[in-house]
Scaffold this active site. Structure first.
Site, PDB file in Angstrom:
ATOM      1  N   TYR A 104       0.872  -1.067  -0.064  1.00 20.92           N
ATOM      2  CA  TYR A 104      -0.007  -0.289   0.074  1.00 20.92           C
ATOM      3  C   TYR A 104       0.864   1.279  -0.141  1.00 20.92           C
ATOM      4  O   TYR A 104       0.755   2.125  -0.831  1.00 20.92           O
ATOM      5  CB  TYR A 104      -0.984   0.004   1.376  1.00 20.92           C
ATOM      6  CG  TYR A 104      -2.098   1.088   1.283  1.00 20.92           C
ATOM      7  CD1 TYR A 104      -3.004   1.125   0.519  1.00 20.92           C
ATOM      8  CD2 TYR A 104      -1.663   2.169   2.181  1.00 20.92           C
ATOM      9  CE1 TYR A 104      -3.987   2.096   0.611  1.00 20.92           C
ATOM     10  CE2 TYR A 104      -2.618   3.182   2.315  1.00 20.92           C
ATOM     11  CZ  TYR A 104      -3.806   3.368   1.584  1.00 20.92           C
ATOM     12  OH  TYR A 104      -4.692   4.039   1.497  1.00 20.92           O
TER      13      TYR A 104
ATOM     14  N   GLY B 295       3.268   1.608  -3.113  1.00 17.78           N
ATOM     15  CA  GLY B 295       2.179   1.484  -4.200  1.00 17.78           C
ATOM     16  C   GLY B 295       1.801   3.053  -4.403  1.00 17.78           C
ATOM     17  O   GLY B 295       1.756   3.597  -5.443  1.00 17.78           O
TER      18      GLY B 295
ATOM     19  N   ASN C 187      -6.252   9.844   8.125  1.00 20.37           N
ATOM     20  CA  ASN C 187      -7.288   9.042   8.640  1.00 20.37           C
ATOM     21  C   ASN C 187      -8.584   9.565   8.458  1.00 20.37           C
ATOM     22  O   ASN C 187      -8.845  10.607   9.193  1.00 20.37           O
ATOM     23  CB  ASN C 187      -6.991   8.439   9.953  1.00 20.37           C
ATOM     24  CG  ASN C 187      -5.748   7.598  10.033  1.00 20.37           C
ATOM     25  OD1 ASN C 187      -4.726   8.018   9.740  1.00 20.37           O
ATOM     26  ND2 ASN C 187      -6.055   6.261  10.248  1.00 20.37           N
TER      27      ASN C 187
ATOM     28  N   ARG D  42      -3.296   8.999  16.300  1.00 19.60           N
ATOM     29  CA  ARG D  42      -3.802   9.265  14.938  1.00 19.60           C
ATOM     30  C   ARG D  42      -4.806  10.247  15.060  1.00 19.60           C
ATOM     31  O   ARG D  42      -5.384  10.834  16.004  1.00 19.60           O
ATOM     32  CB  ARG D  42      -5.019   8.059  14.302  1.00 19.60           C
ATOM     33  CG  ARG D  42      -4.352   6.622  13.950  1.00 19.60           C
ATOM     34  CD  ARG D  42      -3.139   6.952  13.095  1.00 19.60           C
ATOM     35  NE  ARG D  42      -2.760   5.425  12.672  1.00 19.60           N
ATOM     36  CZ  ARG D  42      -1.573   4.893  13.227  1.00 19.60           C
ATOM     37  NH1 ARG D  42      -1.043   5.388  14.273  1.00 19.60           N
ATOM     38  NH2 ARG D  42      -1.116   3.624  12.789  1.00 19.60           N
TER      39      ARG D  42
ATOM     40  N   ASP E 176       3.591  -0.588  12.545  1.00 24.55           N
ATOM     41  CA  ASP E 176       2.382   0.179  12.964  1.00 24.55           C
ATOM     42  C   ASP E 176       2.721   1.687  13.387  1.00 24.55           C
ATOM     43  O   ASP E 176       3.711   1.595  14.142  1.00 24.55           O
ATOM     44  CB  ASP E 176       1.570  -0.350  14.193  1.00 24.55           C
ATOM     45  CG  ASP E 176       0.130   0.384  14.298  1.00 24.55           C
ATOM     46  OD1 ASP E 176      -0.356   0.914  13.331  1.00 24.55           O
ATOM     47  OD2 ASP E 176      -0.421   0.201  15.553  1.00 24.55           O
ATOM     48  N   PRO E 177       2.358   2.623  12.499  1.00 21.84           N
ATOM     49  CA  PRO E 177       3.292   4.157  12.792  1.00 21.84           C
ATOM     50  C   PRO E 177       2.719   4.374  14.340  1.00 21.84           C
ATOM     51  O   PRO E 177       1.533   4.162  14.852  1.00 21.84           O
ATOM     52  CB  PRO E 177       2.302   4.995  11.968  1.00 21.84           C
ATOM     53  CG  PRO E 177       2.068   3.985  10.622  1.00 21.84           C
ATOM     54  CD  PRO E 177       1.668   2.650  11.390  1.00 21.84           C
TER      55      PRO E 177
HETATM   56  P1  NAD Z   1     -12.816   1.888   0.262  1.00 15.08           P
HETATM   57  O1  NAD Z   1     -11.908   0.576   0.113  1.00 15.08           O
HETATM   58  O2  NAD Z   1     -13.937   2.227   0.738  1.00 15.08           O
HETATM   59  O3  NAD Z   1     -12.718   2.538  -1.302  1.00 15.08           O
HETATM   60  C1  NAD Z   1     -11.811   1.961  -2.405  1.00 15.08           C
HETATM   61  C2  NAD Z   1     -12.686   1.859  -3.606  1.00 15.08           C
HETATM   62  O4  NAD Z   1     -11.830   1.455  -4.609  1.00 15.08           O
HETATM   63  C3  NAD Z   1     -13.507   0.467  -3.355  1.00 15.08           C
HETATM   64  O5  NAD Z   1     -15.031   0.818  -3.892  1.00 15.08           O
HETATM   65  C4  NAD Z   1     -12.979  -0.585  -4.266  1.00 15.08           C
HETATM   66  O6  NAD Z   1     -14.128  -1.357  -4.676  1.00 15.08           O
HETATM   67  C5  NAD Z   1     -12.421   0.161  -5.244  1.00 15.08           C
HETATM   68  N1  NAD Z   1     -11.405  -0.446  -5.919  1.00 15.08           N
HETATM   69  C6  NAD Z   1     -10.259  -1.324  -5.422  1.00 15.08           C
HETATM   70  N2  NAD Z   1      -9.616  -1.680  -6.143  1.00 15.08           N
HETATM   71  C7  NAD Z   1     -10.087  -1.451  -7.472  1.00 15.08           C
HETATM   72  C8  NAD Z   1      -9.801  -1.570  -8.863  1.00 15.08           C
HETATM   73  N3  NAD Z   1      -8.362  -2.344  -9.273  1.00 15.08           N
HETATM   74  N4  NAD Z   1     -10.452  -1.136  -9.729  1.00 15.08           N
HETATM   75  C9  NAD Z   1     -11.521  -0.540  -9.684  1.00 15.08           C
HETATM   76  N5  NAD Z   1     -12.030  -0.296  -8.166  1.00 15.08           N
HETATM   77  C10 NAD Z   1     -11.381  -0.408  -7.272  1.00 15.08           C
HETATM   78  O7  NAD Z   1     -11.580   2.852   0.836  1.00 15.08           O
HETATM   79  P2  NAD Z   1     -11.679   4.540   1.025  1.00 15.08           P
HETATM   80  O8  NAD Z   1     -11.463   4.663   2.396  1.00 15.08           O
HETATM   81  O9  NAD Z   1     -13.051   5.146   0.438  1.00 15.08           O
HETATM   82  O10 NAD Z   1     -10.401   5.108   0.390  1.00 15.08           O
HETATM   83  C11 NAD Z   1     -10.758   5.691  -0.992  1.00 15.08           C
HETATM   84  C12 NAD Z   1      -9.357   6.258  -1.471  1.00 15.08           C
HETATM   85  O11 NAD Z   1      -8.862   7.160  -0.546  1.00 15.08           O
HETATM   86  C13 NAD Z   1      -8.096   4.933  -1.579  1.00 15.08           C
HETATM   87  O12 NAD Z   1      -7.357   5.451  -2.574  1.00 15.08           O
HETATM   88  C14 NAD Z   1      -7.373   5.279  -0.132  1.00 15.08           C
HETATM   89  O13 NAD Z   1      -6.149   4.821  -0.563  1.00 15.08           O
HETATM   90  C15 NAD Z   1      -7.374   6.774  -0.030  1.00 15.08           C
HETATM   91  N6  NAD Z   1      -7.423   6.999   1.484  1.00 15.08           N
HETATM   92  C16 NAD Z   1      -8.236   6.759   2.271  1.00 15.08           C
HETATM   93  C17 NAD Z   1      -7.994   7.071   3.587  1.00 15.08           C
HETATM   94  C18 NAD Z   1      -8.905   6.767   4.719  1.00 15.08           C
HETATM   95  O14 NAD Z   1      -8.876   6.832   5.918  1.00 15.08           O
HETATM   96  N7  NAD Z   1     -10.170   6.270   4.559  1.00 15.08           N
HETATM   97  C19 NAD Z   1      -6.896   7.669   3.887  1.00 15.08           C
HETATM   98  C20 NAD Z   1      -5.957   7.797   3.068  1.00 15.08           C
HETATM   99  C21 NAD Z   1      -6.069   7.303   1.756  1.00 15.08           C
HETATM  100  N1  UDP Z   2      -6.166  -0.347  15.842  1.00 14.70           N
HETATM  101  C1  UDP Z   2      -6.267  -0.854  17.104  1.00 14.70           C
HETATM  102  N2  UDP Z   2      -7.363  -1.641  17.136  1.00 14.70           N
HETATM  103  C2  UDP Z   2      -8.036  -2.142  15.814  1.00 14.70           C
HETATM  104  C3  UDP Z   2      -7.835  -1.480  14.769  1.00 14.70           C
HETATM  105  C4  UDP Z   2      -6.657  -0.884  14.883  1.00 14.70           C
HETATM  106  O1  UDP Z   2      -5.852  -0.689  18.137  1.00 14.70           O
HETATM  107  O2  UDP Z   2      -9.121  -3.108  16.157  1.00 14.70           O
HETATM  108  C5  UDP Z   2      -5.011   0.481  15.556  1.00 14.70           C
HETATM  109  C6  UDP Z   2      -3.938   0.167  14.868  1.00 14.70           C
HETATM  110  O3  UDP Z   2      -3.151  -0.669  15.480  1.00 14.70           O
HETATM  111  C7  UDP Z   2      -3.316   1.525  14.569  1.00 14.70           C
HETATM  112  C8  UDP Z   2      -4.718   2.729  14.827  1.00 14.70           C
HETATM  113  O4  UDP Z   2      -5.413   1.777  15.513  1.00 14.70           O
HETATM  114  O5  UDP Z   2      -2.253   2.106  15.437  1.00 14.70           O
HETATM  115  C9  UDP Z   2      -5.087   2.976  13.331  1.00 14.70           C
HETATM  116  O6  UDP Z   2      -5.375   1.725  12.589  1.00 14.70           O
HETATM  117  P1  UDP Z   2      -6.445   1.885  11.201  1.00 14.70           P
HETATM  118  O7  UDP Z   2      -6.302   0.589  10.507  1.00 14.70           O
HETATM  119  O8  UDP Z   2      -7.679   2.293  11.503  1.00 14.70           O
HETATM  120  O9  UDP Z   2      -5.530   2.991  10.382  1.00 14.70           O
HETATM  121  P2  UDP Z   2      -3.912   3.245  10.099  1.00 14.70           P
HETATM  122  O10 UDP Z   2      -3.134   2.335  10.794  1.00 14.70           O
HETATM  123  O11 UDP Z   2      -3.909   2.698   8.510  1.00 14.70           O
HETATM  124  O12 UDP Z   2      -3.635   4.616  10.055  1.00 14.70           O
END
Ligand code: NAD
Ligand code: UDP
Ligand code: UDP
Length: 321
Positions: free
Chosen positions: A152, A155, A181, A218, A280-281
Site C-alpha cells: 500500500y 504503491g 485517517n 492518529r 504500525d506507525p
Molecule cells: P474503500 O476501500 O472504501 O474504497 C476504495 C474503492 O476502490 C472500493 O470501492 C473498491 O472496490 C475500489 N477498488 C479497489 N481496487 C479497484 C480496482 N482495481 N479497480 C476499480 N476499483 C477498485 O476505501 P476508502 O477509505 O474510500 O479510500 C478511498 C481512497 O482514499 C483510496 O485510494 C485510499 O487509499 C485513499 N485513502 C483513504 C483514507 C481513509 O482514511 N479512508 C486515508 C488515506 C487515503
Molecule cells: N487499531 C487498534 N485496534 C483495531 C484496529 C486498529 O488498536 O481493532 C489501531 C492500529 O494498530 C493503529 C490505529 O488503530 O495504530 C489505526 O489503525 P487503522 O487500521 O484504522 O489505520 P492506519 O493504521 O492505516 O492509520
C-alpha cells in the site's frame, strides 16, 4: 467544458466511486451539478453505497478494474480506486500494488489523451512511521519497502512519482492529496479500521481490541470535511499540483478513541490489549497550513460530533445485517 470554479455541466470520472470516500464524493459532485461516471470493481466497495444515486440520470455506475485500460470521455478524473484498510490491502498485496501503479498509469494515460485534470487519492502512509511530527508535505517519510504494509505505502508512493512525472513530462494538470485517517458513515463494518472496528465492538458489547499499548496516535477527519477539501482542490488553478495534506489536526491516542466510543455508545465493553501489528506507525498528525492557504478550507467537524454521526449510521446498519 473547462473546469473552472464549478463542476456544473462537467462530466467527472470517480474511480473507487462505490467505496466509502468515493460514494460521498459522487454525491457531492452530483449536488454541484456534475455528471458522474463511477468506476469500481467492488473489491471493497459496495453497490449499496451508491444505490440511492442510481435513479439520477446524471449518474452512471460502471464495473471495471482500473488495472485494465479504460476508454471514456470526461473532463476530470478523481482516482480513488484502491483498498484502504490494512486487512483488505494485505489480503492480495500484489493486486494492491497493481491497483496503485497500473491503475495510476491507466488513469494518467486517459487524462493525457483527454487533456483532463486528474486527482490522486494519496495517503499519509507515504510518511510511513514518521520521524517528523506533525508531518509537513516536505517530509520524505520513513517507509519500510519490504514489510506487510509496503504494498500500500510503496504503491501509493510510486503513484505519486507517476503523477509528478506525467506533470513534468506531459504537462498534465495534476492534483495530489495526502489523505489522513478519515471516518464516517459507509465505512465497512468488517474492514478492521480502528473507528469502524471499535464502534461495531462497542455496539455489540464485544471486547474493544486495542493494538499495542493504545498510546499510538492518529488524527481523525470526518468524511464530509475531507470531501469538501478534495472537491475544492480539483478546482484550484493549474499551478496547484500538491501534494497537499488533507485531514484533521486534532490528535488522539487510540486508547482515548476507545474510551470516547464506549462513552457515546453507552457500552459495557472492556478494553483488551492485543499485539501491535508490524510497522504500525506510532504517531500521525497532518500539518495543514498548505491546505488552509491554498483551499481556504479547514475541517469543521470535531471528533465527538463525527463519532456520534458514525455511531448512528452503524446502529442502523447493524440492525439490517
Ligand atoms: P474503500 O476501500 O472504501 O474504497 C476504495 C474503492 O476502490 C472500493 O470501492 C473498491 O472496490 C475500489 N477498488 C479497489 N481496487 C479497484 C480496482 N482495481 N479497480 C476499480 N476499483 C477498485 O476505501 P476508502 O477509505 O474510500 O479510500 C478511498 C481512497 O482514499 C483510496 O485510494 C485510499 O487509499 C485513499 N485513502 C483513504 C483514507 C481513509 O482514511 N479512508 C486515508 C488515506 C487515503
Ligand atoms: N487499531 C487498534 N485496534 C483495531 C484496529 C486498529 O488498536 O481493532 C489501531 C492500529 O494498530 C493503529 C490505529 O488503530 O495504530 C489505526 O489503525 P487503522 O487500521 O484504522 O489505520 P492506519 O493504521 O492505516 O492509520
Ligand atoms: N490508457 C487508457 N485510456 C486512454 C488512454 C490510455 O486506459 O484513454 C492507458 C493505456 O492502456 C496505456 C496507459 O494508459 O497503457 C498509459 O498511456 P500513455 O499514453 O501514457 O502511455 P503509452 O500508451 O504510450 O504506453
Amino acid at each position: 467544458m473547462p473546469l473552472e470554479r464549478t463542476y456544473a455541466n462537467n462530466r467527472i470520472l470517480v474511480t473507487g466511486g462505490a467505496g466509502f470516500i468515493g460514494s460521498h464524493l459522487c454525491e457531492k459532485l452530483l449536488a454541484e451539478g456534475a455528471e458522474v461516471i463511477c468506476v469500481d470493481n467492488y473489491f471493497t466497495g459496495s453497490r449499496r453505497n451508491i444505490a440511492h444515486l442510481l435513479s439520477n440520470p446524471l449518474f452512471e455506475a460502471m464495473r471495471h478494474d482500473v488495472t485494465f485500460p479504460l476508454y471514456v470521455e470526461v473532463d476530470a478524473i478523481f482516482n480513488l480506486a484502491c483498498p484502504a484498510s490494512p486487512i483488505h490491502y494485505q489480503r492480495d498485496p500484489v493486486q494492491t500494488t497493481k491497483t496503485s501503479v497500473h491503475g495510476a498509469i491507466n488513469m494518467l494515460g486517459l487524462a493525457k489523451r483527454l487533456g483532463a485534470r486528474i486527482f490522486q487519492a494519496s495517503t499519509s502512509e507515504v510518511y510511513g512511521d514518521p520521524l517528523v511530527h506533525p508531518q509537513p508535505e516536505e517530509y520524505w517519510g520513513n517507509v519500510n519497502p519490504i514489510g506487510i504494509r509496503s504494498c500500500y505505502d510503496e504503491g501509493k508512493r510510486c503513484a505519486e512519482t507517476l503523477f509528478f512525472d506525467y506533470w513534468r513530462q506531459h504537462q498534465l494538470p495534476i492534483k495530489v492529496a495526502r489523505i489522513f485517517n478519515t471516518y464516517g458513515p459507509r465505512m465497512q463494518p468488517g474492514d478492521g479500521r480502528v473507528v469502524s472496528s471499535f464502534i461495531v465492538q462497542a455496539l455489540k458489547g464485544d471486547p474493544i481490541t486495542v493494538f499495542g499499548d493504545g498510546r499510538q496516535t492518529r488524527s481523525f477527519c470526518y468524511v464530509d470535511d475531507l470531501v469538501e477539501a478534495i472537491a475544492k482542490l480539483m478546482l484550484t488553478d493549474e499551478t496547484v499540483t500538491g501534494p497537499i495534506n488533507v485531514g484533521n489536526s486534532s490528535e488522539f491516542t487510540i486508547r482515548e478513541l476507545a474510551e470516547k466510543i464506549i462513552k457515546f455508545t453507552d457500552s459495557r465493553s472492556q478494553l483488551v490489549f492485543k499485539p501491535s501489528p508490524e510497522d504500525d506507525p506510532k504517531q500521525r498528525r497532518p500539518e495543514l497550513a498548505k491546505a488552509k492557504a491554498l483551499l481556504d478550507w479547514e475541517p469543521k467537524v470535531a471528533l465527538d460530533e463525527g463519532l456520534k454521526e458514525t455511531i448512528a449510521y452503524f446502529r442502523r446498519t447493524l440492525e439490517l445485517i
